[in-house]
Scaffold this motif. Structure first.
Motif, short mmCIF file in Angstrom:
data_model
loop_
_atom_site.label_atom_id
_atom_site.label_comp_id
_atom_site.label_asym_id
_atom_site.label_seq_id
_atom_site.Cartn_x
_atom_site.Cartn_y
_atom_site.Cartn_z
N ALA A 1 37.37 33.23 40.86
CA ALA A 1 38.67 33.38 40.21
C ALA A 1 39.00 32.17 39.34
O ALA A 1 39.52 32.32 38.21
CB ALA A 1 39.77 33.60 41.25
N ARG A 2 38.69 30.97 39.83
CA ARG A 2 38.94 29.76 39.03
C ARG A 2 38.10 29.77 37.75
O ARG A 2 38.59 29.46 36.67
CB ARG A 2 38.62 28.50 39.84
N LEU A 3 36.82 30.12 37.89
CA LEU A 3 35.93 30.17 36.72
C LEU A 3 36.41 31.21 35.72
O LEU A 3 36.39 30.97 34.50
CB LEU A 3 34.50 30.45 37.14
N GLU A 4 36.84 32.36 36.20
CA GLU A 4 37.38 33.40 35.31
C GLU A 4 38.59 32.88 34.54
O GLU A 4 38.69 33.08 33.33
CB GLU A 4 37.83 34.62 36.12
N LYS A 5 39.50 32.23 35.26
CA LYS A 5 40.72 31.71 34.63
C LYS A 5 40.39 30.69 33.55
O LYS A 5 41.06 30.62 32.52
CB LYS A 5 41.62 31.08 35.71
N GLU A 6 39.33 29.90 33.76
CA GLU A 6 38.91 28.89 32.79
C GLU A 6 38.05 29.48 31.67
O GLU A 6 37.62 28.75 30.77
CB GLU A 6 38.12 27.80 33.51
N GLY A 7 37.75 30.78 31.75
CA GLY A 7 36.91 31.40 30.73
C GLY A 7 35.43 31.07 30.90
O GLY A 7 34.66 31.20 29.95
N LYS A 8 35.03 30.67 32.10
CA LYS A 8 33.65 30.27 32.35
C LYS A 8 32.86 31.30 33.16
O LYS A 8 31.75 31.02 33.60
CB LYS A 8 33.63 28.93 33.09
N PHE A 9 33.43 32.47 33.37
CA PHE A 9 32.78 33.54 34.12
C PHE A 9 33.28 34.87 33.57
O PHE A 9 34.42 34.95 33.11
CB PHE A 9 33.14 33.43 35.62
N PRO A 10 32.44 35.90 33.58
CA PRO A 10 32.89 37.20 33.05
C PRO A 10 34.16 37.69 33.75
O PRO A 10 34.31 37.55 34.97
CB PRO A 10 31.72 38.13 33.38
N LYS A 11 35.05 38.25 32.98
CA LYS A 11 36.32 38.73 33.52
C LYS A 11 36.13 40.02 34.30
O LYS A 11 35.31 40.85 33.95
CB LYS A 11 37.32 38.96 32.39
N ARG A 12 36.90 40.14 35.34
CA ARG A 12 36.88 41.35 36.17
C ARG A 12 37.49 42.52 35.42
O ARG A 12 38.28 42.35 34.49
CB ARG A 12 37.61 41.11 37.49
N VAL A 13 37.15 43.72 35.87
CA VAL A 13 37.69 44.96 35.32
C VAL A 13 38.59 45.56 36.39
O VAL A 13 38.18 45.74 37.54
CB VAL A 13 36.54 45.95 34.99
N GLN A 14 39.82 45.87 36.02
CA GLN A 14 40.75 46.51 36.96
C GLN A 14 40.41 47.99 37.01
O GLN A 14 40.57 48.71 36.04
CB GLN A 14 42.19 46.30 36.49
N LEU A 15 39.88 48.46 38.13
CA LEU A 15 39.44 49.84 38.28
C LEU A 15 40.53 50.74 38.85
O LEU A 15 40.52 51.94 38.64
CB LEU A 15 38.20 49.90 39.18
N GLY A 16 41.43 50.17 39.57
CA GLY A 16 42.54 50.89 40.18
C GLY A 16 43.58 49.89 40.60
O GLY A 16 43.44 48.69 40.35
N SER A 17 44.61 50.37 41.28
CA SER A 17 45.68 49.44 41.66
C SER A 17 45.21 48.37 42.65
O SER A 17 45.74 47.26 42.66
CB SER A 17 46.86 50.22 42.25
N ASN A 18 44.21 48.69 43.46
CA ASN A 18 43.72 47.72 44.45
C ASN A 18 42.22 47.52 44.39
O ASN A 18 41.60 47.13 45.38
CB ASN A 18 44.10 48.19 45.87
N ARG A 19 41.61 47.78 43.25
CA ARG A 19 40.14 47.68 43.16
C ARG A 19 39.76 47.03 41.84
O ARG A 19 40.27 47.40 40.79
CB ARG A 19 39.54 49.07 43.25
N VAL A 20 38.88 46.03 41.93
CA VAL A 20 38.34 45.39 40.74
C VAL A 20 36.82 45.41 40.83
O VAL A 20 36.25 45.62 41.89
CB VAL A 20 38.83 43.93 40.57
N GLY A 21 36.18 45.17 39.70
CA GLY A 21 34.73 45.09 39.66
C GLY A 21 34.32 44.24 38.46
O GLY A 21 35.15 43.86 37.64
#
Length: 81
Positions: A43-63
């Protein structure tokens, strides 16, 4: 569009179009097995733009798009040479 149900237990969903795998989505569990980072560090790496961003698949599911994660890993492998 078709998500192959046989892969749900492995934490990977496949998007099939006309029988061809177009994209694979990794669950949190599958991502952790592949990357070996804690969810907090990812999550920290994503926030810093250093890791691929997650995809929101549903209200409680990411991938995460498997190809993007594999590209990220490949960059790290090439950087050590």
């Amino acid at each position: 569009m078709n998500l192959e149900p046989g892969n749900r237990n492995r934490g990977i969903a496949m998007l099939l179009i006309k029988g061809v795998i177009v994209m694979r989505i990794l669950s949190k569990k599958a991502l952790k097995e592949l990357v070996l980072y804690s969810p907090q560090h990812i999550a920290r790496l994503e926030k810093e733009g250093k890791f691929p961003k997650r995809v929101q698949l549903g209200s409680n599911r990411v991938g995460w798009v498997e190809g993007e994660v594999l590209d990220w890993l490949e960059e790290r492998l090439l950087a050590r040479e």
